[in-house]
Design a protein around this motif. Structure first.
Motif, PDB file in Angstrom:
ATOM      1  N   LYS A 274      52.869   3.681 -20.431  1.00  0.00           N
ATOM      2  CA  LYS A 274      54.157   3.071 -20.095  1.00  0.00           C
ATOM      3  C   LYS A 274      54.096   2.366 -18.745  1.00  0.00           C
ATOM      4  O   LYS A 274      54.617   1.257 -18.584  1.00  0.00           O
ATOM      5  N   GLN A 278      54.803  -1.509 -18.238  1.00  0.00           N
ATOM      6  CA  GLN A 278      55.940  -1.892 -17.399  1.00  0.00           C
ATOM      7  C   GLN A 278      55.522  -2.667 -16.152  1.00  0.00           C
ATOM      8  O   GLN A 278      56.356  -3.318 -15.527  1.00  0.00           O
ATOM      9  N   PRO A 282      58.914  -4.933 -17.216  1.00  0.00           N
ATOM     10  CA  PRO A 282      59.615  -3.747 -16.701  1.00  0.00           C
ATOM     11  C   PRO A 282      60.875  -3.342 -17.463  1.00  0.00           C
ATOM     12  O   PRO A 282      61.400  -2.253 -17.235  1.00  0.00           O
ATOM     13  N   LYS A 284      63.407  -1.850 -20.168  1.00  0.00           N
ATOM     14  CA  LYS A 284      63.320  -0.682 -21.040  1.00  0.00           C
ATOM     15  C   LYS A 284      63.234  -1.114 -22.498  1.00  0.00           C
ATOM     16  O   LYS A 284      63.951  -2.011 -22.941  1.00  0.00           O
TER      17      LYS A 284
END
Length: 335
Positions: A274, A278, A282, A284
């Protein structure tokens, strides 16, 4: 193989006399891959079953060659300054050349190692996460829409062929120890996938939700040239896909560990992946039901393929993986 090398020798690509070793690397329903060593070079030769490919794409041979050669140009162009991919060798002015019932694809052999997931460092998992985000960043709109439509149709045709032979009770009969709740879990996800937005994708209406996808980034398709550098292999299935779906499938492929044939979540791997992703993207990513449906559907297809091929070892592994998914759905939706 001798007929193939006689043909290659005729076109002055390689001579039978030069060959020192031939080794089969992989084989599946669509292709067989060989490593060829000569006195001076090493090559990878992939032999694609053109008849199966034509069935999947529903294209004649000339149009199929145009499709896969354009696909290769997209793969090479999209990778520039982002991630490393293999480079094909042009042969007789083409990258894919018909021979008997095959399409032949040749590339230089690349020295490296394919690692089992349990051998990955956190940095390597993070690097793969970052690479996935870079793949997703590719501006696919600059390539021909016809290409993406053909790829979508190929994926759907493959799924449809599977659906025509799909029978959850065959799985139950083959493995009577599986409880009915597990069989129902598989069937519910398959049926939901068929009714969902991925199987019924309309690219013209969903472009804003789609990304360029390798469609199969797993440890088996990552070749490490050294502990810091890798190449992403086998781009034949690349297409447009929903970001969240591709993200979930790849995250899980690199976010687990195994012990005595069982699969377990590896939280450190999950976090590393993750973080890598990200670092490029970045925002979600929300995991939805459609992503779970697609994840299960893909594994059920692979389960059926291996049942047909009587590959019991792989079948056991897939059932274990599907059980692992079933147990971890709440966690997966929380990612």
């Amino acid at each position: 193989m001798e007929a193939l090398f006689n043909w290659l020798e005729k076109d002055q690509f390689i001579s039978l006399k030069e060959i020192q070793a031939i080794r089969k690397l992989t084989s599946n329903a669509l292709s067989t891959c060989y490593r060829i060593e000569t006195h001076t070079s090493k090559y990878i030769i992939k032999m694609y079953d053109a008849e199966i490919a034509q069935t999947l794409y529903k294209l004649n041979l000339d149009d199929l060659i145009s499709q896969v050669e354009y696909q290769e140009s997209v793969i090479q162009d999209a990778s520039q300054n982002r991630y490393e991919v293999p480079h094909a060798i042009s042969f007789n002015g083409h990258i894919y050349v018909p021979f008997e019932k095959y399409l032949i694809y040749i590339m230089d052999f690349i020295e490296g190692e394919i690692l089992n997931i349990t051998s990955y460092t956190l940095k390597q998992v993070s690097d793969v996460g970052r690479a996935l985000a870079l793949v997703h960043q590719v501006d696919f709109s600059k390539y021909r829409m016809e290409h993406w439509e053909n790829k979508k149709n190929c994926v759907k045709n493959y799924a449809t062929i599977f659906l025509n032979m799909y029978d959850p009770q065959k799985i139950k009969m083959a493995f009577p120890f599986l409880d009915q709740a597990f069989i129902d879990f598989l069937d519910q996800n398959v049926q939901a996938f068929v009714k969902g937005p991925i199987y019924n994708m309309d690219i013209s209406k969903t472009q804003q939700n789609l990304v360029f996808s390798h469609y199969d980034i797993k440890p088996k398709n990552i070749l490490w040239k050294n502990p810091e550098t890798f190449i992403i292999l086998d781009w034949e299935t690349s297409c447009l896909h929903f970001r969240s779906c591709d993200y979930l499938e790849t995250l899980l492929a690199f976010g687990h560990t195994t012990e005595e044939g069982n699969f377990y979540i590896h939280l450190d791997y999950i976090d590393a992946f993750k973080n890598g992703y990200q670092s490029v993207y970045p925002e979600k990513i929300v995991i939805e039901d459609k992503d779970i449906h697609a994840l299960v559907f893909g594994e059920v297809i692979w389960l059926h393929v291996n049942l047909l091929n009587n590959n019991q070892e792989e079948v056991k592994k897939i059932i274990s993986y599907l059980t692992f998914i079933q147990k971890n759905i709440p966690f997966l939706k929380s990612l």
